[in-house]
Design a protein around this motif. Sequence first.
Motif, PDB file in Angstrom:
ATOM      1  N   ASP A 152      20.179 -32.273  -5.483  1.00 14.21           N
ATOM      2  CA  ASP A 152      19.308 -30.790  -6.884  1.00 14.21           C
ATOM      3  C   ASP A 152      18.941 -31.212  -8.182  1.00 14.21           C
ATOM      4  OD1 ASP A 152      19.774 -28.034  -7.969  1.00 14.21           O
ATOM      5  OD2 ASP A 152      21.395 -29.076  -9.317  1.00 14.21           O
ATOM      6  N   THR A 154      14.277 -31.541  -9.724  1.00 13.48           N
ATOM      7  CA  THR A 154      13.402 -30.865  -9.075  1.00 13.48           C
ATOM      8  C   THR A 154      12.287 -31.764  -9.275  1.00 13.48           C
ATOM      9  OG1 THR A 154      12.548 -32.029 -12.070  1.00 13.48           O
ATOM     10  CG2 THR A 154      13.931 -29.385 -11.684  1.00 13.48           C
ATOM     11  N   GLU A 156      10.040 -32.819 -10.595  1.00 19.18           N
ATOM     12  CA  GLU A 156       9.703 -33.641 -12.375  1.00 19.18           C
ATOM     13  C   GLU A 156      10.460 -34.825 -12.283  1.00 19.18           C
ATOM     14  OE1 GLU A 156       9.821 -30.223 -12.043  1.00 19.18           O
ATOM     15  OE2 GLU A 156       7.704 -29.561 -13.292  1.00 19.18           O
ATOM     16  N   GLN A 157      11.902 -34.773 -11.967  1.00 20.77           N
ATOM     17  CA  GLN A 157      12.910 -35.660 -11.718  1.00 20.77           C
ATOM     18  C   GLN A 157      12.945 -36.360 -11.038  1.00 20.77           C
ATOM     19  OE1 GLN A 157      15.903 -32.552 -11.681  1.00 20.77           O
ATOM     20  NE2 GLN A 157      16.813 -33.035 -14.212  1.00 20.77           N
ATOM     21  N   TYR A 260       2.554 -27.220  -7.961  1.00 22.49           N
ATOM     22  CA  TYR A 260       4.625 -26.934  -8.663  1.00 22.49           C
ATOM     23  C   TYR A 260       5.569 -26.266  -8.002  1.00 22.49           C
ATOM     24  CZ  TYR A 260       7.292 -23.945 -12.267  1.00 22.49           C
ATOM     25  OH  TYR A 260       8.533 -23.798 -12.765  1.00 22.49           O
ATOM     26  N   ARG A 289      14.025 -20.284  -3.284  1.00 24.05           N
ATOM     27  CA  ARG A 289      13.629 -21.430  -4.110  1.00 24.05           C
ATOM     28  C   ARG A 289      12.428 -21.064  -5.529  1.00 24.05           C
ATOM     29  NH1 ARG A 289       9.757 -24.821  -4.170  1.00 24.05           N
ATOM     30  NH2 ARG A 289       8.684 -23.692  -1.938  1.00 24.05           N
ATOM     31  N   GLU A 292      13.344 -18.425  -8.487  1.00 28.51           N
ATOM     32  CA  GLU A 292      13.420 -19.712  -9.408  1.00 28.51           C
ATOM     33  C   GLU A 292      13.328 -20.760 -10.291  1.00 28.51           C
ATOM     34  OE1 GLU A 292      18.062 -20.552  -7.189  1.00 28.51           O
ATOM     35  OE2 GLU A 292      16.948 -22.270  -7.691  1.00 28.51           O
ATOM     36  N   LEU A 293      11.748 -21.199  -9.357  1.00 32.01           N
ATOM     37  CA  LEU A 293      10.535 -21.721 -10.201  1.00 32.01           C
ATOM     38  C   LEU A 293       9.888 -21.203 -11.400  1.00 32.01           C
ATOM     39  CD1 LEU A 293       8.955 -24.402  -7.788  1.00 32.01           C
ATOM     40  CD2 LEU A 293      10.730 -24.780  -9.910  1.00 32.01           C
ATOM     41  N   ASN A 295      11.202 -18.013 -12.479  1.00 35.76           N
ATOM     42  CA  ASN A 295      12.027 -18.017 -13.859  1.00 35.76           C
ATOM     43  C   ASN A 295      12.739 -18.742 -14.542  1.00 35.76           C
ATOM     44  OD1 ASN A 295      12.521 -15.045 -12.580  1.00 35.76           O
ATOM     45  ND2 ASN A 295      13.594 -15.725 -11.181  1.00 35.76           N
ATOM     46  N   ARG A 296      11.970 -19.845 -14.324  1.00 36.26           N
ATOM     47  CA  ARG A 296      12.437 -20.608 -15.244  1.00 36.26           C
ATOM     48  C   ARG A 296      11.313 -20.724 -16.631  1.00 36.26           C
ATOM     49  NH1 ARG A 296      12.265 -26.443 -11.907  1.00 36.26           N
ATOM     50  NH2 ARG A 296      13.644 -26.322 -10.752  1.00 36.26           N
TER      51      ARG A 296
END
Length: 296
Positions: A152, A154, A156-157, A260, A289, A292-293, A295-296
């Motif tokens: 779980d 992103t 970036e993480q 992105y 998916r 969700e990106l 709506n961030r």
Amino acid sequence: MTAKKKQALGKGLSALLKDPSTNVSSAKDERAPEVVGHIAEVDIDSIEVNPFQPRTHFDKGALEDLSNSIKELGIVQPITVRKVGFNEYQLISGERRFRASKMAGLTSIPAYVRIADDQSMLEMALVENIQRQDLDAIEIALSYKRLIEECDLTQEQMSDRVGKKRSTVTNYLRLLKLQPLIQAGIRDRMLSMGHARALVNVEDENEQLKIYRDIIANDLSVRQVEDRVRQLKEPTRASNTSEVETPDEILELKSQLAGYFNAKVDVKRNAKGKGSLVIKFDSDRDLERIIELINR
């Protein structure tokens, strides 16, 4: 030849899992590091599908195509299972591959084996695995995908975890959209990362495979493949008289959005500046998916 090689993965781990005296049931067990993050050959009959899997419909024709591919090439992307008991597993991801493998008559299937409480151990094992120097591009891409989906994270993480630029991570993940035959060719080091990155830009699967076969038969360079791909796209641009050449800043934005969303993005624009932005997705789960990106 390729299929036999794929089916040989995880033989030692398979023996470990099938020996009652070395049964591993928790991430705290002494031998857990030998299980978590590795591939084993698991008996198909010992795997049950996830009862909470939201997807219930699988296209029969697509399954048959995948089944034929598995007969020829073996499993390119292992499934993921959770160990729920001795020689008992529950499917986490890869139900299409699982069903197609049963259809192909396989008695065992390569699988990443998870343990109920192994989340942090899995992440550490995957990151350590990615740092190895002998991984092929598809193995790296699969590891990135697992870190994102199963831990779980992103993009970036994940790029922070593995010490790579996000654009590098995106380029690897895009390789998983290639045809299974081409992925197998990458794993067997029959073509380079540069060849593969050029092929990803070819939307027509038949044309993609045709270029791949030409690479193998004629030892095409990366530059030659890039030229072929460019020539394929140019007639389409020339025939669309209602569109104008896309400015560099729009192309850069398109590239950023593709990175992105980890998805193919199309931007169309006319002379007056009006146009459309299209984000493509591969499945309902992929669409969720992307939403969700957004709506961030």
